[in-house]
Enzyme design. Structure first.
Site, PDB file in Angstrom:
ATOM      1  N   ARG A   1      50.669   5.834 117.709  1.00 48.26           N
ATOM      2  CA  ARG A   1      51.201   4.486 117.926  1.00 48.26           C
ATOM      3  C   ARG A   1      51.651   3.848 116.617  1.00 48.26           C
ATOM      4  O   ARG A   1      52.651   3.146 116.568  1.00 48.26           O
ATOM      5  CB  ARG A   1      50.133   3.590 118.556  1.00 48.26           C
ATOM      6  CG  ARG A   1      49.886   3.891 120.008  1.00 48.26           C
ATOM      7  CD  ARG A   1      48.763   3.015 120.503  1.00 48.26           C
ATOM      8  NE  ARG A   1      48.588   3.140 121.937  1.00 48.26           N
ATOM      9  CZ  ARG A   1      47.600   2.553 122.603  1.00 48.26           C
ATOM     10  NH1 ARG A   1      46.705   1.808 121.954  1.00 48.26           N
ATOM     11  NH2 ARG A   1      47.506   2.695 123.906  1.00 48.26           N
TER      12      ARG A   1
ATOM     13  N   TYR B   1      37.584  -8.094 105.737  1.00 48.46           N
ATOM     14  CA  TYR B   1      37.653  -6.906 106.606  1.00 48.46           C
ATOM     15  C   TYR B   1      36.687  -5.816 106.149  1.00 48.46           C
ATOM     16  O   TYR B   1      36.475  -4.834 106.866  1.00 48.46           O
ATOM     17  CB  TYR B   1      39.073  -6.319 106.657  1.00 48.46           C
ATOM     18  CG  TYR B   1      40.169  -7.290 107.063  1.00 48.46           C
ATOM     19  CD1 TYR B   1      39.865  -8.513 107.670  1.00 48.46           C
ATOM     20  CD2 TYR B   1      41.506  -6.999 106.852  1.00 48.46           C
ATOM     21  CE1 TYR B   1      40.866  -9.412 108.028  1.00 48.46           C
ATOM     22  CE2 TYR B   1      42.511  -7.883 107.216  1.00 48.46           C
ATOM     23  CZ  TYR B   1      42.176  -9.092 107.794  1.00 48.46           C
ATOM     24  OH  TYR B   1      43.160  -9.975 108.156  1.00 48.46           O
TER      25      TYR B   1
ATOM     26  N   ILE C   1      52.810  -7.642 110.644  1.00 45.26           N
ATOM     27  CA  ILE C   1      51.811  -6.627 110.288  1.00 45.26           C
ATOM     28  C   ILE C   1      51.066  -6.238 111.562  1.00 45.26           C
ATOM     29  O   ILE C   1      50.286  -7.004 112.092  1.00 45.26           O
ATOM     30  CB  ILE C   1      50.850  -7.146 109.192  1.00 45.26           C
ATOM     31  CG1 ILE C   1      50.426  -8.595 109.434  1.00 45.26           C
ATOM     32  CG2 ILE C   1      51.498  -7.023 107.816  1.00 45.26           C
ATOM     33  CD1 ILE C   1      49.380  -9.103 108.462  1.00 45.26           C
TER      34      ILE C   1
ATOM     35  N   LEU D   1      51.463  -8.316 117.964  1.00 43.21           N
ATOM     36  CA  LEU D   1      51.440  -7.817 119.348  1.00 43.21           C
ATOM     37  C   LEU D   1      50.466  -8.649 120.180  1.00 43.21           C
ATOM     38  O   LEU D   1      49.993  -8.196 121.228  1.00 43.21           O
ATOM     39  CB  LEU D   1      51.021  -6.336 119.359  1.00 43.21           C
ATOM     40  CG  LEU D   1      51.855  -5.425 118.450  1.00 43.21           C
ATOM     41  CD1 LEU D   1      51.260  -4.018 118.388  1.00 43.21           C
ATOM     42  CD2 LEU D   1      53.309  -5.370 118.922  1.00 43.21           C
TER      43      LEU D   1
HETATM   44  P1  NDP Z   1      48.067  -6.692 116.667  1.00 40.21           P
HETATM   45  O1  NDP Z   1      48.873  -7.781 117.248  1.00 40.21           O
HETATM   46  O2  NDP Z   1      48.657  -5.843 115.616  1.00 40.21           O
HETATM   47  O3  NDP Z   1      47.531  -5.794 117.855  1.00 40.21           O
HETATM   48  C1  NDP Z   1      46.621  -4.750 117.667  1.00 40.21           C
HETATM   49  C2  NDP Z   1      46.210  -4.239 119.036  1.00 40.21           C
HETATM   50  O4  NDP Z   1      47.367  -3.729 119.699  1.00 40.21           O
HETATM   51  C3  NDP Z   1      45.186  -3.149 118.991  1.00 40.21           C
HETATM   52  O5  NDP Z   1      44.259  -3.410 120.034  1.00 40.21           O
HETATM   53  C4  NDP Z   1      45.995  -1.888 119.279  1.00 40.21           C
HETATM   54  O6  NDP Z   1      45.203  -0.981 120.033  1.00 40.21           O
HETATM   55  C5  NDP Z   1      47.127  -2.391 120.113  1.00 40.21           C
HETATM   56  N1  NDP Z   1      48.358  -1.620 119.859  1.00 40.21           N
HETATM   57  C6  NDP Z   1      48.986  -1.463 118.677  1.00 40.21           C
HETATM   58  N2  NDP Z   1      50.098  -0.716 118.835  1.00 40.21           N
HETATM   59  C7  NDP Z   1      50.156  -0.389 120.137  1.00 40.21           C
HETATM   60  C8  NDP Z   1      51.068   0.379 120.912  1.00 40.21           C
HETATM   61  N3  NDP Z   1      52.145   0.949 120.363  1.00 40.21           N
HETATM   62  N4  NDP Z   1      50.813   0.504 122.234  1.00 40.21           N
HETATM   63  C9  NDP Z   1      49.733  -0.073 122.808  1.00 40.21           C
HETATM   64  N5  NDP Z   1      48.830  -0.808 122.134  1.00 40.21           N
HETATM   65  C10 NDP Z   1      49.043  -0.964 120.796  1.00 40.21           C
HETATM   66  O7  NDP Z   1      46.681  -7.384 116.228  1.00 40.21           O
HETATM   67  P2  NDP Z   1      45.789  -7.780 114.999  1.00 40.21           P
HETATM   68  O8  NDP Z   1      45.043  -8.918 115.542  1.00 40.21           O
HETATM   69  O9  NDP Z   1      45.063  -6.664 114.404  1.00 40.21           O
HETATM   70  O10 NDP Z   1      46.795  -8.323 113.875  1.00 40.21           O
HETATM   71  C11 NDP Z   1      47.423  -7.444 112.979  1.00 40.21           C
HETATM   72  C12 NDP Z   1      46.935  -7.619 111.565  1.00 40.21           C
HETATM   73  O11 NDP Z   1      47.155  -8.948 111.108  1.00 40.21           O
HETATM   74  C13 NDP Z   1      45.425  -7.440 111.364  1.00 40.21           C
HETATM   75  O12 NDP Z   1      45.028  -6.100 111.454  1.00 40.21           O
HETATM   76  C14 NDP Z   1      45.241  -8.085 110.021  1.00 40.21           C
HETATM   77  O13 NDP Z   1      45.654  -7.191 108.997  1.00 40.21           O
HETATM   78  C15 NDP Z   1      46.170  -9.286 110.134  1.00 40.21           C
HETATM   79  N6  NDP Z   1      45.490 -10.514 110.569  1.00 40.21           N
HETATM   80  C16 NDP Z   1      45.461 -11.587 109.709  1.00 40.21           C
HETATM   81  C17 NDP Z   1      44.810 -12.757 110.041  1.00 40.21           C
HETATM   82  C18 NDP Z   1      44.787 -13.889 109.085  1.00 40.21           C
HETATM   83  O14 NDP Z   1      44.007 -14.839 109.304  1.00 40.21           O
HETATM   84  N7  NDP Z   1      45.583 -13.896 108.041  1.00 40.21           N
HETATM   85  C19 NDP Z   1      44.127 -12.918 111.341  1.00 40.21           C
HETATM   86  C20 NDP Z   1      44.273 -11.767 112.214  1.00 40.21           C
HETATM   87  C21 NDP Z   1      44.942 -10.632 111.824  1.00 40.21           C
HETATM   88  P3  NDP Z   1      44.953   0.525 119.507  1.00 40.21           P
HETATM   89  O15 NDP Z   1      44.247   0.400 118.194  1.00 40.21           O
HETATM   90  O16 NDP Z   1      44.114   1.111 120.602  1.00 40.21           O
HETATM   91  O17 NDP Z   1      46.306   1.163 119.388  1.00 40.21           O
END
Ligand code: NDP
Length: 277
Positions: free
Chosen positions: A237, A52, A229, A191
């Site tokens: 949010r 990251y 996470i 999410l």
């Molecule tokens: P999430 O499922 O957490 O979703 C994030 C998205 O949801 C963003 O676009 C955000 O937009 C939106 N969002 C979050 N809260 C809200 C809300 N209350 N209302 C509306 N929209 C919302 O996705 P990630 O893919 O980031 O996964 C989470 C974490 O998991 C990553 O950040 C990382 O740390 C980890 N991860 C690990 C992986 C692995 O291979 N081990 C692979 C992928 C992820 P906005 O920012 O505009 O709020």
């Protein structure tokens, strides 16, 4: 605002806060503001990775919160090109140095790499724990059979398997295997990376509880005893997402949300993963 405490997810001696902050794609001032808001709202679990490119900033933001180090949980990972023993060791040492927080609470193999013997990777991972770089070690994106193979090879307990999980992806089989072996299941993209929040069913259930769809989905994770996470670049949010302690979904609501699963629900399927079973 501080949310009431949520029950942690427990694996052996490891207690991992059920709702954590994902930091993928967060950088600079946005990352700093989000970590500060998260700490204020009661998050005590933060997820990063060398991939990251933000470990240094995550460490600095966490130090700036003033929270006592023993009061929060930090996860980082080792990228799949670094799974030979020497490279894994260097990666773990560099992460600890960049974060500047002492040993990490959890060090994960980020993705499997079939070109590197699993025994070599798992031995190096366990050695990193014995040498004090990480308090707990585990894996990420490991299928059922690969997880069981890793457990069989490990000289230390593997504390967690971090995998994609959200209502569109059924992970019940993998979660059951984790439970059987005392491995914490940590759901990433809880999410659906934001893609499922406009689902009409989630909107309906959210309105019935006076909550947001994101809160409903995170409560769905929490009620299964799995960690999640979630990421947002928006501090408001971030605070809302962990504020899920004071409502509950009924069993019918849980089942209806789980029924959103579909065969093509997986979002993260890079070409270096040969099969998911
Ligand atoms: P999430 O499922 O957490 O979703 C994030 C998205 O949801 C963003 O676009 C955000 O937009 C939106 N969002 C979050 N809260 C809200 C809300 N209350 N209302 C509306 N929209 C919302 O996705 P990630 O893919 O980031 O996964 C989470 C974490 O998991 C990553 O950040 C990382 O740390 C980890 N991860 C690990 C992986 C692995 O291979 N081990 C692979 C992928 C992820 P906005 O920012 O505009 O709020």
């Amino acid at each position: 605002m501080t949310s009431p405490p949520l029950m942690p997810v427990v694996a052996g001696t490891m207690k991992i806060p059920a709702i954590g902050l994902g930091t993928w794609q967060l950088q600079g001032a946005v990352l700093a503001a989000v970590v500060a808001a998260a700490a204020e709202a009661g998050y005590r679990h933060f997820d990063t990775a060398p991939r990251y490119g933000n470990e240094k900033a995550v460490g600095a933001a966490l130090r700036a919160t003033g929270l006592a180090r023993e009061g929060y949980f930090v996860t980082t990972k080792v990228w799949h090109s670094d799974l030979h023993a020497d490279a894994l060791r260097r990666s773990a040492e560099s992460s600890v140095e960049r974060l500047g927080l002492g040993p990490v609470d959890l060090l994960l193999v980020h993705w499997p790499n079939p070109a590197v013997p699993l025994a070599e990777t798992i031995a190096a991972l366990c050695q990193a724990k014995r040498d004090g770089l990480a308090r707990n070690v585990g894996v990420s994106n490991f299928s059922r059979s690969r997880l069981e193979a890793a457990i069989g090879l490990a000289g230390e307990s593997l504390a967690a398997n971090q995998c994609e999980y959200h209502p569109r992806l059924d992970q019940s089989g993998l979660i059951a295997v984790c439970r059987r072996h005392g491995v914490a299941f940590i759901g990433y993209a809880p999410l659906g990376s934001g893609s499922l929040l406009d689902d009409p069913l989630l909107g309906l259930i959210a309105r019935a509880h006076g909550r947001t769809p994101a809160q409903v989905v995170l409560r769905w994770h929490y009620q299964q005893g799995t960690a999640a996470i979630a990421r947002s670049a928006n501090p408001t949010r971030v605070a809302q997402n962990i504020d899920i302690a004071d409502f509950a979904l009924g069993s019918d609501e849980m089942a209806r949300i789980s029924a959103l699963a579909r065969p093509d629900g997986r979002i993260f399927s890079p070409d270096w993963v040969e099969n998911w079973e």
